[in-house]
Scaffold this motif. Structure first.
Motif: not given
Length: 74
Positions: A19-27, A29-39
């Motif tokens: 989340l430190s970057g300013n580019q939205f696409q990598p963020i 992509a990372g969010i789409r990889c999350m598979d648990s509510i806790e994460t």
């Protein structure tokens, strides 16, 4: 995916790194990889405390809703 995959996401791409970057696409992509509510909650808490970007928070909340409904696997 299993919780093990989320553990890898948290270990290899912790909130402060993803989340430190300013580019939205990598963020996104990372969010789409999350598979648990806790994460998702861990990343949302970090974003709220450190960056507080509404658009990123919205995407994290949307991912949490998808996971709750069971349609999180894309």
């Amino acid at each position: 995916m299993s919780d093990d995959s989320d553990n890898v996401v948290l270990k290899d791409l912790p909130p402060e790194r993803l989340l430190s970057g300013n580019q939205f696409q990598p963020i996104l992509a990372g969010i789409r990889c999350m598979d648990s509510i806790e994460t998702v909650q861990a990343y949302l808490a970090y974003e709220t405390k450190h960056q507080n970007r509404t658009h990123v928070q919205d995407k994290l909340r949307l991912r949490a809703r998808e996971l709750r409904r069971g349609d999180g696997d894309e």
